[in-house]
Design an enzyme around this catalytic site. Structure first.
Site, PDB file in Angstrom:
ATOM      1  N   HIS A 145      -7.456  54.901  30.474  1.00 19.52           N
ATOM      2  CA  HIS A 145      -6.258  54.348  31.112  1.00 19.52           C
ATOM      3  C   HIS A 145      -6.037  52.935  30.580  1.00 19.52           C
ATOM      4  CE1 HIS A 145      -3.222  53.448  34.060  1.00 19.52           C
ATOM      5  NE2 HIS A 145      -3.918  52.419  34.523  1.00 19.52           N
TER       6      HIS A 145
ATOM      7  N   ASP B   6      -0.191  53.721  29.330  1.00 23.51           N
ATOM      8  CA  ASP B   6      -0.773  54.444  30.469  1.00 23.51           C
ATOM      9  C   ASP B   6      -2.028  55.229  30.086  1.00 23.51           C
ATOM     10  OD1 ASP B   6      -0.658  55.103  33.287  1.00 23.51           O
ATOM     11  OD2 ASP B   6      -0.253  57.146  32.626  1.00 23.51           O
TER      12      ASP B   6
ATOM     13  N   LYS C  44      -0.163  45.570  32.825  1.00 24.14           N
ATOM     14  CA  LYS C  44      -0.420  45.985  31.438  1.00 24.14           C
ATOM     15  C   LYS C  44       0.869  46.377  30.717  1.00 24.14           C
ATOM     16  CE  LYS C  44      -3.298  49.233  32.665  1.00 24.14           C
ATOM     17  NZ  LYS C  44      -3.281  49.001  34.127  1.00 24.14           N
TER      18      LYS C  44
ATOM     19  N   ARG D 225     -14.822  29.664  28.996  1.00 22.70           N
ATOM     20  CA  ARG D 225     -13.850  28.650  28.573  1.00 22.70           C
ATOM     21  C   ARG D 225     -14.020  28.245  27.111  1.00 22.70           C
ATOM     22  NH1 ARG D 225     -13.349  24.019  33.084  1.00 22.70           N
ATOM     23  NH2 ARG D 225     -11.601  23.522  31.704  1.00 22.70           N
TER      24      ARG D 225
END
Length: 312
Positions: free
Chosen positions: A139, A178, A160, A244
């Protein structure tokens, strides 16, 4: 999902001519391995891989034609078993009548190719390996960004498809939305494509289903793409410590292949399309030997050492 390949498929997909054994076109090919029965032409069938597609080139045919009639009949009879999916004769060579007669009787298709033996082996092997490659479905959304196949994953509703739409507007190409069908080629290559039912389609909540190719043109889509990296979208968690610097590269394993993965926290105000676009460009730079995080770490280490020396 099991892929079934029959000899008929080779006839339909390649420049091959059926010479004999039409009744056996339904025979199933169960392996991508192709056999050249050279040693079998001498009469040694102890290790004959009868379940493989048999390919007869110039060497095998020349030897066969030098045999007497009885031996020719014996060899082709033993080549044509109940499991043999077919025999391919290359280089445009004429197929002897004894081969045609036995193949028709045994129901083993003989396919004729005008091309060189090595070219035929290469194309057939590539075709069969792609058909028999390990397969799964995930998915997510697959987008081609600057030539980098980026698989965007995340829980349902995280954004998404909306991100993919923005990427398409920025000139990138949609592969699948999808559901992404993934097959493993070689040891370290994953190829993703869209299920036929939803190819070129995007589902945008509140808007519905849109056809990307119709709206943005043929240049906005592609049928398949090698997956190079994974971008996992998740709702921003203030208690979680996010990377980071980018020194610690996360991995995700799909079948037997490990891919670099980055987790992108989602919250209002963040332009996910730009972030993913830059991530793809940064991935390309890393492949060319430029790693910004490592360069920064080296600069920082050098500065710390320099200040320590100055202090001493």
């Amino acid at each position: 999902m099991t892929t079934i390949v029959r000899t008929q498929d080779l006839l339909e997909n390649f420049n091959l001519e059926l010479v004999a054994g039409e009744e056996g076109l339904h025979r199933e090919i169960t392996t991508s391995d192709i056999s050249r029965p050279g040693i079998e032409m001498t009469g040694y069938f102890k290790y004959y891989p009868k379940e493989r597609l048999q390919l007869i080139g110039k060497t095998e045919m020349t030897y066969f034609l030098e045999l007497n009639v009885e031996d020719q009949y014996d060899r082709i009879m033993r080549l044509c078993t109940d499991l043999t999916p077919g025999i391919v004769v290359t280089r445009g060579m004429a197929v002897p009548q004894v081969m045609i007669d036995v193949a028709n009787k045994a129901g083993v298709p003989i396919l004729h190719s005008p091309r060189k033996t090595t070219r035929v082996i290469s194309r057939l092997t590539n075709y069969l390996e792609a058909k028999f490659a390990p397969f799964t479905a995930i998915h997510g959304v697959l987008v081609d960004i600057y030539g980098v196949g980026v698989l965007i994953t995340g829980q349902s509703g995280v954004g998404k498809s909306e991100t993919a739409l923005e990427l398409v507007k920025r000139g990138h190409r949609l592969v699948a939305d999808d559901s992404v069908e993934i097959r493993q080629e070689d040891y370290d290559t994953l190829i993703g494509n869209s299920p036929p039912l939803i190819e070129h389609l995007l589902e945008i909540r509140g808007l519905g289903i849109i056809n990307v190719m119709t709206l943005f043109g043929a240049g906005s889509v592609r049928s398949n793409k090698k997956i190079s990296m994974i971008m996992d979208l998740e709702i921003w968690d203030s208690k979680k410590q996010y990377d980071r610097l980018g020194l610690d590269e996360e991995k995700m394993k799909i079948m037997d292949v490990e891919l670099p993965k980055a987790t992108i926290p989602v919250r209002p105000g963040r332009n996910l399309a730009v972030i993913i676009e830059v991530a793809a460009m940064n991935f390309r730079l890393k492949r060319m030997g430029v790693n910004a995080a490592e360069e920064f770490s080296e600069r920082l280490s050098t500065m710390i050492v320099q200040e320590k020396e100055d202090f001493e």
